[in-house]
Design a protein around this motif. Structure first.
Motif, PDB file in Angstrom:
ATOM      1  N   GLY B 112       1.670   4.552  10.120  1.00  0.00           N
ATOM      2  CA  GLY B 112       0.416   5.550   9.426  1.00  0.00           C
ATOM      3  C   GLY B 112      -0.600   4.477   9.291  1.00  0.00           C
ATOM      4  N   HIS B 113      -1.506   5.187   8.418  1.00  0.00           N
ATOM      5  CA  HIS B 113      -2.638   4.139   8.829  1.00  0.00           C
ATOM      6  C   HIS B 113      -3.222   3.446   7.395  1.00  0.00           C
ATOM      7  CE1 HIS B 113      -4.220   6.657  12.221  1.00  0.00           C
ATOM      8  NE2 HIS B 113      -3.412   7.264  11.794  1.00  0.00           N
ATOM      9  N   THR B 114      -2.602   2.751   6.393  1.00  0.00           N
ATOM     10  CA  THR B 114      -2.191   2.883   5.415  1.00  0.00           C
ATOM     11  C   THR B 114      -3.007   1.404   4.792  1.00  0.00           C
ATOM     12  OG1 THR B 114      -2.062   2.407   3.401  1.00  0.00           O
ATOM     13  CG2 THR B 114      -0.505   1.400   4.097  1.00  0.00           C
ATOM     14  N   ARG B 115      -4.398   1.349   4.115  1.00  0.00           N
ATOM     15  CA  ARG B 115      -4.541  -0.348   4.725  1.00  0.00           C
ATOM     16  C   ARG B 115      -4.037  -1.486   2.968  1.00  0.00           C
ATOM     17  NH1 ARG B 115     -10.531   1.107   5.007  1.00  0.00           N
ATOM     18  NH2 ARG B 115      -9.978   3.074   4.133  1.00  0.00           N
ATOM     19  N   LEU B 116      -3.795  -0.831   2.429  1.00  0.00           N
ATOM     20  CA  LEU B 116      -3.305  -1.767   1.347  1.00  0.00           C
ATOM     21  C   LEU B 116      -1.884  -0.487   0.344  1.00  0.00           C
ATOM     22  CD1 LEU B 116      -4.182  -3.009  -1.578  1.00  0.00           C
ATOM     23  CD2 LEU B 116      -4.651  -0.564  -2.883  1.00  0.00           C
ATOM     24  N   VAL B 117      -0.798  -2.670   0.458  1.00  0.00           N
ATOM     25  CA  VAL B 117      -0.327  -2.349  -0.329  1.00  0.00           C
ATOM     26  C   VAL B 117       0.209  -2.616  -1.347  1.00  0.00           C
ATOM     27  CG1 VAL B 117       2.934  -3.100   0.555  1.00  0.00           C
ATOM     28  CG2 VAL B 117       0.809  -2.168   2.617  1.00  0.00           C
ATOM     29  N   LEU B 118       0.889  -2.370  -2.754  1.00  0.00           N
ATOM     30  CA  LEU B 118       1.167  -2.816  -3.145  1.00  0.00           C
ATOM     31  C   LEU B 118       2.783  -3.115  -4.045  1.00  0.00           C
ATOM     32  CD1 LEU B 118      -1.829  -0.526  -5.112  1.00  0.00           C
ATOM     33  CD2 LEU B 118      -1.903  -2.682  -4.602  1.00  0.00           C
ATOM     34  N   LYS B 119       3.032  -4.395  -4.903  1.00  0.00           N
ATOM     35  CA  LYS B 119       4.033  -4.454  -4.784  1.00  0.00           C
ATOM     36  C   LYS B 119       4.809  -4.896  -6.606  1.00  0.00           C
ATOM     37  CE  LYS B 119       4.645  -6.775  -0.521  1.00  0.00           C
ATOM     38  NZ  LYS B 119       5.624  -8.010   0.253  1.00  0.00           N
ATOM     39  N   PRO B 120       4.649  -3.566  -7.266  1.00  0.00           N
ATOM     40  CA  PRO B 120       4.824  -3.815  -9.002  1.00  0.00           C
ATOM     41  C   PRO B 120       6.111  -4.713  -9.505  1.00  0.00           C
ATOM     42  CG  PRO B 120       4.717  -1.346  -8.592  1.00  0.00           C
ATOM     43  CD  PRO B 120       4.037  -2.290  -6.796  1.00  0.00           C
ATOM     44  N   LYS B 121       5.752  -5.135 -10.057  1.00  0.00           N
ATOM     45  CA  LYS B 121       7.179  -5.772 -10.570  1.00  0.00           C
ATOM     46  C   LYS B 121       7.936  -5.150 -11.603  1.00  0.00           C
ATOM     47  CE  LYS B 121       5.792  -8.710 -13.988  1.00  0.00           C
ATOM     48  NZ  LYS B 121       4.633  -8.980 -14.497  1.00  0.00           N
ATOM     49  N   ASP B 122       7.128  -3.978 -12.294  1.00  0.00           N
ATOM     50  CA  ASP B 122       7.933  -3.344 -13.657  1.00  0.00           C
ATOM     51  C   ASP B 122       7.590  -2.035 -13.691  1.00  0.00           C
ATOM     52  OD1 ASP B 122       6.177  -3.717 -14.503  1.00  0.00           O
ATOM     53  OD2 ASP B 122       7.101  -5.721 -15.840  1.00  0.00           O
ATOM     54  N   ALA B 123       8.133  -1.761 -14.334  1.00  0.00           N
ATOM     55  CA  ALA B 123       8.153   0.073 -14.425  1.00  0.00           C
ATOM     56  C   ALA B 123       6.478  -0.252 -15.284  1.00  0.00           C
ATOM     57  CB  ALA B 123       9.008   0.800 -15.087  1.00  0.00           C
ATOM     58  N   PRO B 155       3.862   6.422   4.952  1.00  0.00           N
ATOM     59  CA  PRO B 155       2.404   6.770   5.338  1.00  0.00           C
ATOM     60  C   PRO B 155       2.044   7.093   6.346  1.00  0.00           C
ATOM     61  CG  PRO B 155       1.928   4.494   5.218  1.00  0.00           C
ATOM     62  CD  PRO B 155       3.119   4.703   5.172  1.00  0.00           C
ATOM     63  N   VAL B 156       1.293   8.578   6.158  1.00  0.00           N
ATOM     64  CA  VAL B 156       1.253   9.694   7.200  1.00  0.00           C
ATOM     65  C   VAL B 156      -0.756   9.185   8.187  1.00  0.00           C
ATOM     66  CG1 VAL B 156       0.689  11.347   8.603  1.00  0.00           C
ATOM     67  CG2 VAL B 156       2.485  11.166   7.372  1.00  0.00           C
ATOM     68  N   PHE B 157      -1.203   8.944   6.262  1.00  0.00           N
ATOM     69  CA  PHE B 157      -2.762   8.605   6.736  1.00  0.00           C
ATOM     70  C   PHE B 157      -2.765   7.109   5.801  1.00  0.00           C
ATOM     71  CE2 PHE B 157      -2.902  13.500   7.501  1.00  0.00           C
ATOM     72  CZ  PHE B 157      -3.255  13.334   9.217  1.00  0.00           C
ATOM     73  N   ASP B 158      -4.031   7.919   5.059  1.00  0.00           N
ATOM     74  CA  ASP B 158      -4.183   6.193   4.206  1.00  0.00           C
ATOM     75  C   ASP B 158      -3.981   5.783   2.611  1.00  0.00           C
ATOM     76  OD1 ASP B 158      -5.622   8.145   3.187  1.00  0.00           O
ATOM     77  OD2 ASP B 158      -7.201   7.379   2.925  1.00  0.00           O
ATOM     78  N   GLU B 159      -2.152   6.530   2.957  1.00  0.00           N
ATOM     79  CA  GLU B 159      -1.533   6.842   1.235  1.00  0.00           C
ATOM     80  C   GLU B 159      -1.185   5.426   1.147  1.00  0.00           C
ATOM     81  OE1 GLU B 159      -0.688   9.471   3.658  1.00  0.00           O
ATOM     82  OE2 GLU B 159       0.870   9.969   3.272  1.00  0.00           O
ATOM     83  N   ILE B 160      -1.493   5.129  -0.274  1.00  0.00           N
ATOM     84  CA  ILE B 160      -0.920   3.392  -0.668  1.00  0.00           C
ATOM     85  C   ILE B 160       0.231   3.248  -1.100  1.00  0.00           C
ATOM     86  CG2 ILE B 160      -1.416   1.800  -2.940  1.00  0.00           C
ATOM     87  CD1 ILE B 160      -3.540   3.263  -3.385  1.00  0.00           C
TER      88      ILE B 160
END
Lengths: 260, 542
Positions: B112-123, B155-160
């Protein structure tokens, strides 16, 4: 020399892939309900004996006798040994007294008696059992018999029909090749071979191979102990490392510890 | 005993020479954080670039309704999640190497082409992130260990990418009921080891256990090696916690075995591949760990005999049977080629089976197993076989089954079809597929042929076959030859085009072969109800 009569002593020990635990009384390792299997070094000895037969060298293998001393579960490993290719087996019935079993000298004397009785001319045994880690039985046996010995073998080669044997064993920084004449004692090490799987047809056949039960008294040996185990303890637990959130955290931690 | 432990280590080194283990460490066992590191370093030196999914599937177009990520969005997420390690920012900085492992799958098939990865720590953090994304119409992809086989977690496109790796706490375990409650990002093997110390077992086991996350397992309804014994996750998952795209936290984290109070909504999240919500925690029923486990490995002359062996195993081993796996001769040859390991059987056979028993009493199990083995050998159903004599042999025999996927990946690409077919026709698919590709002149031993081999293996006990076409390189020509032929073949036999791998990107167009129009319509209605903006895992099957 007429034929090779090989004795392979084997031991039933806690499976080496399983983590042993000390019992509550701190007198030994917890064995109840723990998976046991053939001592890995003994597996190598059996395999080597079978390979000596299959190799069809200058001396024909006449007999491969597996032997194990211990409680009522010992026949399990003897069946495994016979499924791998041993011809017959002796189970020396030694009731488990919870003291770690007979000492190496007792075992060596017992083997000496079997060697005489069964007219054995080659003893192939593991260099040690992974439970007691004593690594003495082979050497004591050679001493008692007055036979030459080669320890930690990584290669065994029967050179001629006069019974000349060349053994390679690994030493610090290289290998050493020894030559001796049968009868002799050889202890086996990890690089000797890769033991085979017990195939189903052979497991079936092994059930029909003769398994004889004997006692130490039958062999004229007394189970005497010279050592008493006072206490068995676990090594101190390893202190776990700390976790840092990110690179900055790592750097500041290293600075804090004076590493940077 | 310390000496014995050292020898154990030495033994492992000396006696089990397996190059596969070293590779496995990189691909499966290493936790995601470490894997990121190693993966990026190998990627840069690798000449084969993974093709972008958007190029491989030109009919996929970015949905213009979705917003583009701006620097403001990134700043907002950074503030929201606090920790700097929770955001991998490729929008305002150059983080190509860091992001790459999240953008592509381990089979090197989807990118994919994502440019952002988020790693939340809880719900709560997931809730805030999703609420914001929903308002801003930013598309997202939930991602666990990224071990999927159909491109569903990239991701396929720029999905986070919302990665669950920081949600990795085991919350509770009750020994009396055997219920484990854990965060979605707990690695399957970690959960199982935790349970092992408490004499229980995670009711799911699969080859990627060293890196897959249990949240991902649940979201994809993973099947694995012991479904035969412990059943599907639809049965063993007792409850879960999930976050809907509007930020609603669905707290259905029940630990009850029985709970007949209205709709069982948690089932919607099991197997829906993150298209209606993101699973953040799971409560699961875990069986006691079997005390005695045995494994036998058979060589058989025909598929007919494989079926007879399976029936015999079911009949004679019944309650202690825990796995019955099928491997064809070609699959085992490829494992030999890839690992260099010595095969456990002397002769070569067209089929191999692995039978595992798990029980509580070693003597009872062994007696049953021996009489079973005697009967299948005596009746000539099984031509040859071995029985593991110790733990090492047990592990080694399992690797002949578990190592197939990995071995194939070292030899090039693989087109994977994971299908359910009635047992009697199970292997016919492999034979037909091989005949088809041979007829088209695509299969051969040297590099001029795109296809290396057509192999079949799988969970015989679940009528689940893995048809794998091992290729030297992915090519449209091969793909066109197989698809949709294979799906039509399965449809004709009322099979499923995806037994346990899911649909993802790989099978998005083919859902119609296994679900009728009404079913697909109902799925779309549910999707629209919970995710009206369609931000959850878009461009996949729904």
């Amino acid at each position: 020399m007429s034929g090779l009569r090989i004795l392979v002593p084997v031991k039933r020990v806690i499976d080496y892939a399983i983590k042993p635990r000390i019992n509550k009384a701190q007198t030994g390792v917890e064995t109840a309900g723990v998976k046991h299997s053939l001592n890995p070094f003994d597996e190598l000895s059996i395999e080597e004996a079978v390979r000596l037969r299959e190799r069809k060298g200058p001396i024909k293998v006449e007999d491969i006798l597996a032997l194990s001393a211990g409680g009522p579960k010992c026949p399990d490993v003897l069946r495994t040994a016979m499924a791998m290719g041993a011809d017959r087996a002796f189970h020396i019935d030694v009731p488990d007294k919870g003291d770690g079993g007979p000492e190496p000298l007792t075992i060596a004397k017992m083997l000496q008696a079997v060697v005489k009785e069964q007219n054995v001319n080659l003893v192939l045994l593991g260099k040690q059992a992974i439970d007691g880690d004593q690594g003495q039985t082979g050497q004591m046996l050679a001493g008692l018999l007055g036979w030459p010995q080669a320890t930690q073998a990584s290669k065994v080669d029967i050179k001629d029909d006069a019974g000349t044997v060349e053994i390679t064993h690994e030493v610090d920084g290289g290998v050493e090749t020894l030559r001796a004449k049968l009868p002799m004692v050889i202890t086996t090490d990890l690089r000797l071979n890769e033991p085979r799987y017990a195939s189903l047809p052979n497991i079936m056949k092994a059930k029909k191979k003769p398994l004889e039960k004997k006692t130490l008294a039958d062999l004229g040996v007394e189970d005497t102990r010279r050592l008493k185990t006072l206490k068995v303890t676990e090594p101190p637990p390893r202190k776990g490392g700390g976790k840092v959130e990110d690179v900055d955290g790592l750097v500041s931690k290293l600075k804090e510890l004076g590493a940077l | 005993m310390s000496g014995a432990r050292n020898i154990t280590a030495a033994l492992r080194r000396a006696r089990v020479p397996r190059p596969s283990l070293a590779i496995r460490t990189v691909q499966f066992i290493t936790p995601l954080t470490a894997r990121t590191f190693s993966a990026s370093s190998t990627r840069t030196s690798d000449s084969r670039q993974i093709k972008f999914t958007s190029d491989a599937y030109p009919n996929l177009k970015r949905n213009p309704n979705f917003a583009e990520i701006s620097a403001d969005d990134v700043a907002h997420f950074k503030e929201l999640l606090g920790s700097p390690s929770a955001v991998i920012d490729g929008v305002t900085t150059d983080a190509t190497d860091d992001i790459e492992p999240f953008n592509s799958d381990w089979m090197r098939k989807y990118r994919g082409h994502t440019r952002l990865v988020l790693k939340p720590k809880d719900a709560q953090e997931v809730s805030k992130v999703l609420k914001y994304c929903n308002e801003r119409k930013l598309a997202v992809v939930p991602q666990g260990g990224n071990t999927g086989l159909v491109g569903g977690s990239v991701p396929v496109f720029d999905e986070i990418v919302i990665n669950t790796s920081r949600m990795n706490q085991i919350r509770s375990f009750d020994a009396a009921s055997g219920v484990l409650v854990a965060d979605a990002g707990v690695i399957l093997e970690t959960a199982d080891q935790y349970l092992a110390e408490r004499e229980h077992l995670f009711p799911l086991d699969l080859g990627a256990k060293g890196s897959c996350h249990i949240g991902g397992n649940v979201s994809t309804n993973a099947g694995g090696l012991r479904l035969l014994r412990y059943g599907s996750l639809h049965g063993s998952v007792l409850g879960l916690e999930a976050v809907l795209p509007d930020g609603t936290i669905v707290d259905a984290l029940s630990t009850l075995r029985k709970n007949n109070t209205g709709y069982d909504l948690k089932q919607l999240f099991i197997g829906s591949e993150g298209t209606i919500g993101l699973v953040t925690a799971v409560s699961i029923q875990c069986p006691p760990r079997p005390k005695a486990v045995n494994v036998a490995y058979f060589g058989l002359e025909s598929f007919e005999q494989v079926q007879q062996a399976y029936l015999a195993a079911k009949g004679q081993l019944s309650e202690i049977l825990s796995a019955f796996e099928l491997m064809d001769g070609r699959s085992q040859k490829l494992v030999i080629e890839s690992t260099g390991n010595k095969h456990p059987l002397e002769g070569e056979y067209p089929f191999y089976c692995l039978v595992e028993t798990s029980g509580s009493n070693a003597e009872h199990d062994m007696a049953k197993l021996e009489s079973f083995l005697e009967s299948v050998m005596g009746d000539g159903i099984v031509a040859d076989g071995v029985l593991a004599q110790d733990e090492t042999q047990f592990q080694a025999l399992w690797r002949w089954r578990e190592g197939i996927t990995e071995s194939l990946s070292h030899l090039g690409g693989t087109y994977k079809y994971d299908v359910s077919i009635p047992l009697s026709d199970l292997y016919l698919l492999v034979e037909d597929c091989k005949a088809l590709l041979t007829e088209k002149g695509l299969v051969g031993d040297d590099d001029s042929f795109p296809v290396r081999a057509v192999v079949g293996y799988g969970h015989m006990g679940d009528s689940n076959l893995h048809l794998n076409v091992a290729v030297r390189q992915y090519s449209k020509e091969v793909e066109k030859a197989i698809e949709p032929w294979v799906y039509e073949w399965i449809q004709k036999r009322q099979g499923s085009i995806s037994a346990e791998h899911g649909l993802g990107v790989a099978k998005r167009e083919f859902i119609g072969y296994s679900q009728n129009e009404t079913m697909v319509k109902l799925m779309k209605q549910l999707k629209n109800l919970y995710d009206p903006n369609g931000i959850m895992n878009p461009y996949k099957y729904i």
